[in-house]
Design an enzyme around this catalytic site. Structure first.
Site, short mmCIF file in Angstrom:
data_model
loop_
_atom_site.label_atom_id
_atom_site.label_comp_id
_atom_site.label_asym_id
_atom_site.label_seq_id
_atom_site.Cartn_x
_atom_site.Cartn_y
_atom_site.Cartn_z
N GLU A 391 0.82 -1.06 0.05
CA GLU A 391 0.12 0.05 -0.02
C GLU A 391 0.74 1.17 0.13
O GLU A 391 0.48 2.12 -0.53
CB GLU A 391 -0.93 0.31 1.20
CG GLU A 391 -2.18 -0.73 1.10
CD GLU A 391 -1.89 -2.50 1.21
OE1 GLU A 391 -0.79 -2.76 1.57
OE2 GLU A 391 -2.99 -3.18 0.81
N HIS A 460 -12.53 -4.25 8.07
CA HIS A 460 -12.77 -4.17 6.66
C HIS A 460 -13.93 -3.38 6.76
O HIS A 460 -14.85 -3.83 5.64
CB HIS A 460 -12.89 -5.54 6.20
CG HIS A 460 -11.83 -6.56 5.80
ND1 HIS A 460 -10.89 -6.74 6.84
CD2 HIS A 460 -11.34 -7.07 4.64
CE1 HIS A 460 -9.93 -7.71 6.32
NE2 HIS A 460 -10.12 -7.59 4.83
#
Ligand SMILES: Cc1ncc(C[n+]2csc(CCOP(=O)(O)OP(=O)(O)O)c2C)c(N)n1
Ligand SMILES: [Mg+2]
Length: 664
Positions: A391, A460
């Site tokens: 990321e 999430h």
């Protein structure tokens, strides 16, 4: 190198040394403030490396960066003015020592965040490769930076993509007070190169010609499409970590003396005289030139004015992209949220070759939520780039590409993973234009699915918009339907500021809706009144807009007339539309899925309290998630996320309380 080149390299080394000796004196006088990091002792690294580059090649620097700028051709006047915080400086006095850059010279910036430049250089290299410029670049960084995670992510991605970049570790053997031997598992950083299939060498960083030779070879490799190289230049800084530092001793005097005896400038002077026929007078002439350049730079800086508040305000944002509202479309079809996003990407990528997409699984399979599905067939793997699970490197590539002429769209597979991109978003993309005095633009989009509702549990399912709305320099867009998704994403790709683009998961699994076929753009910073009403203003975002509309229908049956506003852009917020509505209804409820405490609703509430408290007939009420992470259990998840019923109750509390008061 011919005689002229050798003299120029010598001149550059002297400039660097005398500049930083001058800056140290000015710091003591109080004319250079804050902090600055002297490059004295390491001159051969910058001078040797930059002598191997053309103007079109880029460099990315770090906190100890004056030497890199000088070697790449920056003006001493403008550097000195920046260090004294003057408006004539490279950054108009807004950046200072740690942020000097000149994009015209392809100096892409120093950095206050250790290791960040490694990422920006990787993105710049990707951009040069995609644009086919033939240019390459050098990322300078310290031994300390080589132990940051971004180093590993970027060397890997650059190797996989064969990017034209040279990673040049200036190993001065200390990261602040910590010696390499106490922080690093190997004795030579160059050994790490093998782990990424790169050629890696260690050179004498106090031998300018050795550095030059190694960088020349690495740049040739980069230009030939053979990819990145790693060079470790062994060197030593003569001074303390920074001009501000006043630290207990952590190096021995014997070690410091040993390295001063290896002085790169004295060694080069000796070589110039014994091997290249330079006379002492010739060297003295160069010294005298450099002294007068520096005296002139000091004068220029001291006599320059300071920046004003207007310089500061102008620097935060580039003007926002402002289309006219779309005309009623001739043809619409029902599209899902993902189809709407995909159509925006497809149409904009056709229109603008600078737009490209990168992220985990966005290419071959078109993203796990299918927003980019099928686009690779149309635009190829260069513009639909599957990345490693890295990321930081993804975000860094976006920043580096955005400041060098491309318009990247980076997908965060699930928005919670944005925690790993925070430096690139908050410290780099949001501040780059500002730190550089308000000149560059940073046209990038970071987009991905956020929010709960599909049982993905605590890591999430978060709604994190408040983290980003808090940061000056960012634009935060929040579509609430397929129509908004297409129009806002189109604007995002045309916007010159970094955009955080939030895609609520419940919208992905929600209803299809009418979306115009042709490309259209929704203005940034403009709210939409989704439903007009007289009794109460209900501001709702993302998936809560649908819940708010349902609540409004139910309340209508009970005689309560609700005005629903979808801000669409959370930052910059369309305050006028909200205030106008509150002045009409005299009541405000804000509903969002993020945590209620310290959330977006708190800002809306405070803004209305500041600007329209005299119009309010009831306390402002916020509806947000309970103060807990998202649970896995489905019944509990439904209790954490605000429901339509919660909104109905909140509105009733606000409206009926007031009516009850009137009745008594
Ligand atoms: C991410 C981050 N961590 C810590 C710091 C504080 N800091 C600034 S420079 C520095 C040492 C860096 O060492 P190195 O990379 O070897 O560069 P050098 O100072 O030796 O040139 C530290 C710890 C920072 N600015 N950024
Ligand atoms: Mg170091």
């Amino acid at each position: 190198m011919d005689r002229k080149d050798l003299e120029e390299v010598y001149r550059v080394m002297l400039r660097i040394r005398r500049f930083d000796e001058g800056v140290t004196a000015l710091f003591k006088e109080g004319l250079v403030k804050g902090t600055a990091h002297s490059y004295v002792g390491q001159e051969a690294v910058a001078a040797g490396a930059c002598a191997a580059l053309t103007r079109a090649d880029f460099v990315v620097s770090h906190h100890r960066g004056h030497g890199h700028c000088i070697a790449k051709g920056a003006s001493l006047d403008r550097m000195m003015a920046e260090l004294m915080g003057r408006v004539t400086g490279y950054c108009k006095g807004l950046g200072g020592s740690m942020h000097i850059a000149d994009l015209d010279l392809n100096i892409l910036g120093a950095n206050g965040i250790v290791g960040a430049g490694i990422g920006i250089a990787t993105g710049a290299a990707l951009s040069n490769k995609l644009r086919g410029t033939g240019a390459a670049g050098v990322a300078f960084f310290g031994d300390g930076a080589a132990n940051e995670g971004i180093f590993h992510e970027c060397l890997n991605i650059a190797s996989v993509w064969k990017l034209p970049v040279v990673y040049l570790c200036e190993n001065n053997q200390y990261a602040l007070s910590t010696a390499m031997k106490d922080s690093t598992s190997i004795d030579r950083f160059s050994k790490r190169a093998a782990g990424y299939s790169l050629p890696g060498v260690t050179v004498d960083g106090n031998d300018v010609l050795a550095v030059h030779a190694a960088v020349t070879e690495a740049v040739a490799r980069a230009r030939n499409g053979e990819g990145p190289s790693f060079i470790e230049a062994l060197t030593y800084r003569w001074g303390d970590h920074s001009m501000r530092a006043n630290l207990p001793r952590y190096r021995t005097e014997a070690e410091e003396v040993e390295w001063r005896n290896l002085d790169a400038i004295a060694r080069f002077e000796h070589k110039l005289q014994t091997e290249h026929g330079f006379t002492p007078e010739a060297l003295e002439r160069v010294r005298a030139d450099v002294e007068s350049e520096l005296a002139a730079a000091r004068e220029f800086a001291i006599n320059s004015p300071e920046p004003t508040l207007a310089d500061l305000e102008h620097a935060v944002y580039a003007p926002h992209y402002q289309p006219s509202e779309p005309k009623p479309a001739a043809t619409t079809r029902e599209l899902s949220f993902a189809e709407a996003l995909r159509e925006a990407l497809s149409q904009e990528m056709e229109r603008d070759p600078r737009v490209f997409v990168l992220g985990e699984d966005v290419g071959k399979i078109g993203g796990i939520f299918a927003a980019t599905r099928g686009l690779i067939e149309k635009f190829g793997a260069d513009r639909l780039r599957d990345t490693p699970i890295s990321e930081q490197a993804i975000a860094a590539c976006a920043v580096g590409a955005a400041i060098t002429g491309l318009r990247p769209v980076a997908e965060v597979q699930i928005f919670d993973f944005i925690t790993l991109m925070m430096d690139m978003i908050v410290n780099q993309s949001a501040k780059f234009r500002f730190m550089l005095g308000g000149k560059p633009t940073v046209p990038l989009v970071i987009r991905g699915p956020q929010g709960g509702g599909i049982r993905l549990a605590a890591q999430h399912s978060q709604s994190l918009e408040a983290w980003f709305t808090h940061v000056p320099g960012l634009v935060v867009l929040a579509p609430s339907s397929p129509y908004e998704a297409k129009g806002l994403l189109t604007s995002a790709m045309r916007e010159d500021n970094p955009v955080i683009f939030l895609e609520h998961k419940m919208l992905y699994v929600g209803k299809k809706a009418a979306v115009p076929e042709e490309s259209y753009a929704i203005p940034i910073g403009k709210a939409l009144v989704k439903r007009t009403g007289q009794d109460v203003t209900l501001v709702a975002s993302l998936a809560m807009v649908e819940s708010a509309l349902q609540a409004a229908s139910r309340l209508e049956a009970e005689g309560i007339d609700v005005e629903v506003i979808d801000p669409r852009t959370l930052r910059p917020l369309d305050e006028d539309t909200i205030i106008r509505s509150v002045k009409k209804t005299s009541r405000l409820v804000v509903a969002h899925e993020g945590w209620k405490r310290w959330g977006f609703g708190a800002e809306v509430a405070a803004m209305v309290a500041e600007k329209a408290i005299d119009w309010l007939d009831a306390p402002i009420v916020r509806v947000g998630a309970r103060d807990a992470p998202m649970p896995y259990n489905d019944k509990l998840e439904r209790l954490v996320i605000p429901s339509t019923e919660d909104i109905v109750e909140a509105v009733k509390a606000v409206v009926l309380r007031d009516r009850a008061a009137v009745a008594t």
